[in-house]
Design an enzyme around this catalytic site. Structure first.
Site, PDB file in Angstrom:
ATOM      1  N   GLY A 128       0.848  -1.306   0.219  1.00 44.10           N
ATOM      2  CA  GLY A 128       0.158   0.078  -0.103  1.00 44.10           C
ATOM      3  C   GLY A 128       0.999   1.355   0.072  1.00 44.10           C
ATOM      4  O   GLY A 128       0.230   2.201   0.057  1.00 44.10           O
TER       5      GLY A 128
ATOM      6  N   GLY B   5       2.862   2.132  -2.624  1.00 46.23           N
ATOM      7  CA  GLY B   5       3.021   2.617  -3.800  1.00 46.23           C
ATOM      8  C   GLY B   5       3.916   2.324  -4.711  1.00 46.23           C
ATOM      9  O   GLY B   5       4.835   2.843  -5.635  1.00 46.23           O
ATOM     10  N   SER B   6       4.532   0.842  -4.204  1.00 45.58           N
ATOM     11  CA  SER B   6       5.773   0.358  -4.851  1.00 45.58           C
ATOM     12  C   SER B   6       5.555   0.044  -6.241  1.00 45.58           C
ATOM     13  O   SER B   6       6.599   0.261  -7.089  1.00 45.58           O
ATOM     14  CB  SER B   6       6.035  -1.001  -4.203  1.00 45.58           C
ATOM     15  OG  SER B   6       6.640  -0.840  -2.754  1.00 45.58           O
TER      16      SER B   6
ATOM     17  N   SER C 279      11.280  -1.005   5.688  1.00 45.26           N
ATOM     18  CA  SER C 279      11.488   0.266   4.883  1.00 45.26           C
ATOM     19  C   SER C 279      12.508  -0.052   3.893  1.00 45.26           C
ATOM     20  O   SER C 279      13.465   0.973   3.837  1.00 45.26           O
ATOM     21  CB  SER C 279      11.884   1.812   5.680  1.00 45.26           C
ATOM     22  OG  SER C 279      10.687   1.662   6.893  1.00 45.26           O
TER      23      SER C 279
ATOM     24  N   ALA D 221      17.977   6.485  -3.640  1.00 47.66           N
ATOM     25  CA  ALA D 221      16.709   6.353  -2.451  1.00 47.66           C
ATOM     26  C   ALA D 221      17.143   5.559  -1.410  1.00 47.66           C
ATOM     27  O   ALA D 221      17.875   4.631  -1.429  1.00 47.66           O
ATOM     28  CB  ALA D 221      15.572   5.895  -3.431  1.00 47.66           C
TER      29      ALA D 221
ATOM     30  N   GLY E  62      14.906   4.060   2.269  1.00 47.78           N
ATOM     31  CA  GLY E  62      13.322   3.782   2.800  1.00 47.78           C
ATOM     32  C   GLY E  62      12.917   5.002   3.450  1.00 47.78           C
ATOM     33  O   GLY E  62      13.638   5.763   4.177  1.00 47.78           O
TER      34      GLY E  62
ATOM     35  N   GLU F 156       8.704   3.367   7.775  1.00 50.79           N
ATOM     36  CA  GLU F 156       8.597   3.524   9.126  1.00 50.79           C
ATOM     37  C   GLU F 156       9.308   4.829  10.012  1.00 50.79           C
ATOM     38  O   GLU F 156       8.847   5.069  11.086  1.00 50.79           O
ATOM     39  CB  GLU F 156       9.367   2.045   9.704  1.00 50.79           C
ATOM     40  CG  GLU F 156       8.336   0.889   9.537  1.00 50.79           C
ATOM     41  CD  GLU F 156       9.200  -0.299   9.458  1.00 50.79           C
ATOM     42  OE1 GLU F 156       9.065  -1.188  10.355  1.00 50.79           O
ATOM     43  OE2 GLU F 156      10.172  -0.393   8.665  1.00 50.79           O
TER      44      GLU F 156
END
Length: 415
Positions: free
Chosen positions: A144, A146-147, A185, A369, A371, A374
């Site tokens: 949920g 958005g991967s 994350s 990028a 994570g 969390e």
């Protein structure tokens, strides 16, 4: 039954640490923000290694600026949170108090660090279909966050394709290439580089095929919006044109996630500032606003990323004020096992949220990028508790900050 809260273990420990930092700041007569800046860690002190990137100082600076740390609403400097420890423990301070209602306002902050660099193994395939569209195949899952969208963006950019021409097929490690678990994350930082490599491999093969069809070297080609062009000319072919000419010959790009740099800490950082209103007569805490500044390297999709920040803050708000599993001490049975009895924030509890990312790129992987899922949960509760302590002039060391706990703190009672 119970399960891990997000950022398992760390969110609880950070509450104790960040509360202790504020207690220490008051004991020293130092601004809590200044104390944290003086103790900023340039390196990962636990393992004595450098960070791949660390913009926490910038998070402190920009967050404090947007929050107005150290200033009252009228712009005058306010040192209310610098009260000496002795007077602080004597009871609620009168500064900022509405004498008729017993309502007090306070401010607080808290910081966080969370390992979110991801890593191997992770694999991906990118297939060019006969209609010129592309499929990205990898075994990860989208919880949920958005991967799917992020991998679509990464693949489309690397291919030179239109976003709408790329599909992502995930969630099955039996029929798609292996990736690690979607937790910690780390999904984007782990799988994103594999997707990019697969897309670049597919583009290389696509350019080789197009170069033969257009009688030019591959280096002369570029791609954008699913169209291959010969640089400095008006000659072009669409991906669909190339795929049609290839017939049954399929282009399949392969990618994998390489190792992280050795002896390097890869972490996500952030700081949150909270302003609260506390009714010292009823013990009710109302969070007025939260400003959150986070550093997570390159932000691939700002809308999704900011939604992650806001969602994490809302979870941290519930952790700070409402959420508590009540057990029967004799039987060990939960007394509030339903969503009717287990209280979570509703729309009426949501404060004004100003959440943003500090610009940066992490060099530990070629997407830049880290994570973000969390980390925003971690500093919310201690920032709120520090603000409540500032408002009341007494320490509050136990959450959730239900009215009865706040009143116990005001009255100097211990559980």
């Amino acid at each position: 039954a119970m399960a891990s809260f997000r950022a398992p273990g760390h969110v609880e420990g950070a509450f104790g640490l960040e509360r202790a930092m504020d207690v220490l700041a008051r004991a020293l007569g130092v601004d809590p923000l200044e104390l944290r800046l003086r103790n900023f860690a340039e390196r990962d002190e636990e393992k004595n290694r450098p960070y791949s990137s660390n913009n926490l100082r910038e998070c402190y600076r920009l967050g404090a600026e947007r929050f107005g740390w150290g200033k009252r609403a009228d712009g005058v400097a306010d040192a209310g949170f610098l009260r000496p420890r002795a007077s602080f423990s004597d009871g609620p301070a009168s500064a900022g108090r509405n004498q008729e209602s017993g309502v007090r306002r306070g401010v607080g902050l808290a910081a966080q660090v969370w390992g979110a660099g991801g890593g191997p193994p992770a694999y991906a395939l990118v297939k060019l279909e006969s209609d010129g569209t592309a499929d990205v195949l990898c075994g990860t899952q989208d919880l949920g966050t958005g991967s799917r969208t992020i991998f679509t963006q990464i693949a489309a950019e690397a291919l030179g394709a239109r976003l709408g021409d790329v599909r992502v097929v995930i969630g099955d490690t039996e029929r798609t290439p292996y990736t690690g678990n979607s937790w910690g994350s780390m999904t984007t930082a782990s799988v994103g580089p594999a997707v990019r490599m697969a897309a670049e491999d597919a583009r290389r093969q696509l350019f080789e095929a197009a170069a033969q069809l257009m009688d030019v070297p591959p280096a002369a080609l570029s791609a954008r919006d699913s169209i291959i062009t010969v640089r400095d000319t008006d000659r072009a072919m669409t991906f669909a044109d190339v795929a049609e000419r290839l017939g049954d010959v399929m282009i399949i790009g392969r990618g994998s996630r390489g190792p992280n740099p050795e002896n390097t800490a890869i972490s996500t950082f952030g700081v949150q500032f909270a302003e609260v209103e506390v009714d010292a007569d009823t013990g009710v805490v109302r969070v007025l606003r939260i400003v959150a500044a986070h550093d997570a390297g390159r932000i691939i999709n700002p809308t999704l990323a900011e939604s992650q920040l806001e969602g994490g803050i809302l979870q941290g708000l519930g952790y700070a004020l409402f959420e508590e599993r009540v057990l029967d001490a004799r039987l060990g049975l939960p007394l509030n096992p339903t969503m009717h009895d287990y209280k979570i924030p509703t729309l009426s509890d949501v404060p004004a949220i100003d959440a943003f990312f500090v610009a940066g790129v992490d060099p530990s992987n070629h997407t830049g990028a880290r994570g973000i899922a969390e980390p925003p949960i971690i500093p919310t509760a201690p920032a709120i508790a520090n603000a409540v302590a500032d408002a009341l002039g007494v320490e509050v060391d136990e959450i959730p900050l239900t009215p009865w706990r706040v009143l116990r703190a005001v009255n100097g009672e211990r559980r």
